[in-house]
Write a protein that holds these residues in place. Structure first.
Motif, mmCIF file in Angstrom:
data_model
loop_
_atom_site.group_PDB
_atom_site.id
_atom_site.type_symbol
_atom_site.label_atom_id
_atom_site.label_comp_id
_atom_site.label_asym_id
_atom_site.label_seq_id
_atom_site.Cartn_x
_atom_site.Cartn_y
_atom_site.Cartn_z
ATOM 1 N N ASN A 1 49.861 62.117 18.397
ATOM 2 C CA ASN A 1 48.631 61.650 19.485
ATOM 3 C C ASN A 1 48.963 60.404 20.457
ATOM 4 O O ASN A 1 48.208 60.131 21.415
ATOM 5 C CB ASN A 1 47.328 61.446 18.859
ATOM 6 N N ARG A 2 50.197 59.958 20.364
ATOM 7 C CA ARG A 2 50.861 58.990 21.348
ATOM 8 C C ARG A 2 52.359 59.106 21.480
ATOM 9 O O ARG A 2 52.951 59.330 20.525
ATOM 10 C CB ARG A 2 50.533 57.360 20.564
ATOM 11 N N ASP A 3 52.735 59.041 22.625
ATOM 12 C CA ASP A 3 53.845 59.332 23.078
ATOM 13 C C ASP A 3 54.854 58.195 23.044
ATOM 14 O O ASP A 3 56.113 58.300 22.882
ATOM 15 C CB ASP A 3 53.690 59.880 24.466
ATOM 16 N N HIS A 4 54.268 56.920 23.033
ATOM 17 C CA HIS A 4 54.733 55.766 23.063
ATOM 18 C C HIS A 4 54.768 54.999 21.495
ATOM 19 O O HIS A 4 53.276 54.694 21.367
ATOM 20 C CB HIS A 4 54.791 54.935 24.267
ATOM 21 N N TRP A 5 55.405 54.456 20.760
ATOM 22 C CA TRP A 5 54.960 53.622 19.740
ATOM 23 C C TRP A 5 56.191 52.872 19.298
ATOM 24 O O TRP A 5 57.355 53.269 19.856
ATOM 25 C CB TRP A 5 54.324 54.601 18.469
ATOM 26 N N ASP A 6 55.944 51.893 18.330
ATOM 27 C CA ASP A 6 56.860 50.916 18.225
ATOM 28 C C ASP A 6 57.875 51.198 16.896
ATOM 29 O O ASP A 6 57.272 50.904 15.784
ATOM 30 C CB ASP A 6 56.256 49.210 17.944
ATOM 31 N N ILE A 7 58.817 51.809 17.157
ATOM 32 C CA ILE A 7 59.608 52.340 15.795
ATOM 33 C C ILE A 7 60.426 50.975 14.909
ATOM 34 O O ILE A 7 60.767 51.402 13.817
ATOM 35 C CB ILE A 7 60.608 53.530 16.141
ATOM 36 N N ASP A 8 60.472 50.289 15.766
ATOM 37 C CA ASP A 8 61.540 49.151 14.942
ATOM 38 C C ASP A 8 60.852 47.902 14.824
ATOM 39 O O ASP A 8 61.082 46.836 14.450
ATOM 40 C CB ASP A 8 62.682 49.034 15.713
ATOM 41 N N SER A 9 59.375 47.836 14.827
ATOM 42 C CA SER A 9 58.454 46.478 14.777
ATOM 43 C C SER A 9 59.113 45.632 15.429
ATOM 44 O O SER A 9 59.054 44.343 15.023
ATOM 45 C CB SER A 9 58.335 46.016 13.153
ATOM 46 N N ASP A 10 59.666 45.622 16.876
ATOM 47 C CA ASP A 10 60.014 44.417 17.774
ATOM 48 C C ASP A 10 58.957 44.044 18.600
ATOM 49 O O ASP A 10 59.172 43.313 19.393
ATOM 50 C CB ASP A 10 61.336 44.937 18.342
ATOM 51 N N GLY A 11 57.700 44.756 18.726
ATOM 52 C CA GLY A 11 56.681 44.228 19.559
ATOM 53 C C GLY A 11 56.810 45.253 20.841
ATOM 54 O O GLY A 11 56.008 44.694 21.836
ATOM 55 N N THR A 12 57.774 45.844 20.843
ATOM 56 C CA THR A 12 57.859 47.064 22.064
ATOM 57 C C THR A 12 57.729 48.489 21.858
ATOM 58 O O THR A 12 58.354 48.939 20.658
ATOM 59 C CB THR A 12 59.213 46.671 22.829
ATOM 60 N N ASP A 13 56.815 49.010 22.501
ATOM 61 C CA ASP A 13 56.729 50.530 22.571
ATOM 62 C C ASP A 13 57.892 51.418 22.989
ATOM 63 O O ASP A 13 58.046 50.983 24.203
ATOM 64 C CB ASP A 13 55.492 51.181 22.708
ATOM 65 N N GLU A 14 58.461 52.298 22.109
ATOM 66 C CA GLU A 14 59.460 53.097 22.782
ATOM 67 C C GLU A 14 58.923 54.189 23.104
ATOM 68 O O GLU A 14 57.945 54.696 22.789
ATOM 69 C CB GLU A 14 60.639 53.375 21.531
ATOM 70 N N PRO A 15 59.557 54.620 24.434
ATOM 71 C CA PRO A 15 58.935 56.128 24.887
ATOM 72 C C PRO A 15 59.381 57.255 24.217
ATOM 73 O O PRO A 15 60.289 57.138 23.317
ATOM 74 C CB PRO A 15 59.670 56.072 26.301
ATOM 75 N N ASP A 16 58.573 58.388 24.340
ATOM 76 C CA ASP A 16 58.649 59.542 23.524
ATOM 77 C C ASP A 16 60.331 59.924 23.588
ATOM 78 O O ASP A 16 60.848 60.389 22.619
ATOM 79 C CB ASP A 16 57.998 60.565 24.300
ATOM 80 N N ASP A 17 61.089 59.951 24.889
ATOM 81 C CA ASP A 17 62.352 60.360 25.088
ATOM 82 C C ASP A 17 63.246 59.588 24.375
ATOM 83 O O ASP A 17 64.563 59.804 23.895
ATOM 84 C CB ASP A 17 62.673 60.785 26.228
ATOM 85 N N ALA A 18 63.042 58.299 23.810
ATOM 86 C CA ALA A 18 63.865 57.319 23.075
ATOM 87 C C ALA A 18 63.357 57.566 21.876
ATOM 88 O O ALA A 18 64.302 56.925 21.033
ATOM 89 C CB ALA A 18 63.558 55.821 23.722
#
Length: 474
Positions: free
Chosen positions: A228-245
């Motif tokens: 349900n979300r295209d951007h989320w923080d995969i490495d807990s660094d405080g930044t949401d990565e985009p879907d294509d990343a």
């Protein structure tokens, strides 16, 4: 944009009153392909359909130890009960939830194998959807271990192994659950990322039951289109990565899936591993894939694209040999009408163009279905024997029919077996096929109007229809 193909039930209650155990009912997701090339399985051949093809020799099987055809399956995901041994033993591949190894005595599985020595039993596994609630430990023993639930129903599963955005919002791809962080960039806890932890759970808590031939990995692909979300923080660094990343071959999610596959394959090298959805077959780690709603135009599938993909991915060598592919089709509640029977013939015939297993279901994944063509109207499992051409490539199917496999014209296909042949009409109009020698229709009890036992020298296939015929003198 997300494209999702799914069939689910919201929840099932277990044996503890008032506690809901959330459970997926077999779901796959497929990327919709933007273009279908003209080079497919609809190539026309120069041989007129009205003229019988040259006689094909009875096949000499290349692998005398391989399973004969048709190859059948069931994808039964009901959480409250299992069919009887006799009912499940009709199928060659049986997929049931991994928890049944804790709920049924060992004798149940021994009886299954005794009733059908061909049978291969698969544990259904989903390590992606962390449930918000879970039933009793006695009923959900494996999941209690995976999700670290205690006896009070509280989960100690690390929050950093769940998918969240930078501001803490959960990512979900299934109601009332939170998606796990299966990427190789997930935080390490006790020296491992979640993908490693999950892979070891598959081995230590599922495979260890000692009753399974294989593992069916659901929600297991290079992508998760239903999140349900295209951007989320995969490495807990405080930044949401985009879907294509996050998704796609070679990106963090796929690398995590690949890492888990490597661990599972290394630790249980003899297990048959099948994945669903958009999963690249890589380095012979998996034995194959499954196709849900296979070739079903009613489910917004492009039949020719599905057949081409199934034939190609089953034939290619990136899966562990000899491979195991499964096609799954729902036919509606208690299939019994002429249209139901025609759809069943079509899906089975399409599956028989390659070496896969066909799993027909009724209204949902708690209703197994069975048809005359699956055992020849009582002839028995694998009644067609071995194919003349094993593991045919898409090119072999496209070429004009010769030596037991190929095209009889635009959208019309034939494949030969030791004891019979299968015909498939994917065209939009009825097609007559002249046969080089008399063949016999099956003698069935479920669909006697089609399977009437008559000897024929020509047959007419309706649009989107298939037919199995027996040799008069196999």
């Amino acid at each position: 944009m997300r494209h999702v193909t799914r069939c689910r039930r919201a929840c099932q209650a277990d044996s503890v009153p008032g506690i809901l155990a959330f459970r997926r009912f077999g779901r796959f997701r497929f990327a919709l392909t933007a273009a279908i090339t003209a080079v497919g399985l609809i190539a026309a051949c120069s041989t007129p359909v009205g003229e019988p093809p040259a006689p094909a020799p009875v096949p000499a099987p290349g692998d005398p130890h391989s399973l004969t055809f048709p190859r059948t399956a069931t994808y039964f995901l009901n959480q409250q009960e299992l069919p009887s041994v006799d009912e499940l033993a009709r199928y060659d591949v049986v997929v049931i939830d991994n928890e049944w190894a804790n709920r049924k005595p060992r004798e149940y599985f021994d009886e299954l194998r005794h009733a059908n020595p061909r049978l291969r039993l698969f544990a259904y596994v989903n390590v992606v959807d962390h449930p918000d609630q879970l039933g009793s430990e006695a009923y959900w023993a494996n999941r209690y271990a995976l999700w670290q639930y205690d006896q009070n129903g509280e989960s100690a599963f690390p929050d950093s192994w769940l998918a969240h955005t930078m501001d803490g919002a959960p990512v979900s791809e299934w109601p009332e659950s939170t998606m796990t962080n299966l990427t190789d960039q997930a935080p390490r806890i006790n020296g491992q990322v979640f993908a490693e932890y999950a892979a070891n759970w598959v081995v230590d808590d599922v495979w260890s039951a000692g009753v399974w031939d294989g593992i069916f990995l659901d929600v297991w692909g290079d992508r998760i289109y239903s999140a349900n979300r295209d951007h989320w923080d995969i490495d807990s660094d405080g930044t949401d990565e985009p879907d294509d990343a996050i998704y796609g071959f070679g990106n963090p999610w796929e690398r995590g899936v690949n890492l888990a596959e490597q661990i599972i394959r290394r630790r249980i090298p003899d297990a048959i591993l099948i994945a669903n959805g958009d999963r690249t077959l890589l380095a012979q780690q998996l034995d194959g894939r499954a196709w849900e709603k296979f070739a079903d135009p009613r489910a917004d599938r492009n039949p020719m694209f599905d057949i081409e993909q199934y034939a190609s991915l089953t034939a290619e060598g990136d899966h562990r040999m000899p491979g195991l592919a499964m096609t799954i089709d729902r036919l509606g509640p208690a299939p019994h009408s002429a249209p139901d029977f025609q759809r069943a013939r079509y899906f089975l015939a399409a599956t028989l163009l390659q070496d896969g297993f066909w799993a027909p279901m009724g209204a949902d994944y708690d209703e197994p279905a069975y048809f005359d063509e699956m055992d020849g109207g009582g002839l028995g499992p694998g009644y067609l024997g071995h194919p003349l051409v094993a593991n045919p490539s898409p090119a072999a199917l496209n070429d004009p029919y010769a030596d037991g496999v190929g095209s009889l014209g635009h959208g019309l296909f034939r494949r030969d077996f030791e004891h019979g042949i299968v015909l498939l009409n994917t065209d939009g109009k009825a097609r007559e096929v002249q046969l080089e020698t008399p063949f016999r229709r099956l003698h069935g009890s479920l669909d006697p109007s089609t399977n009437n036992g008559a000897t024929v020298t020509s047959v007419t296939l309706q649009p989107s229809d298939g037919l199995v015929l027996l040799r008069e003198n196999p």
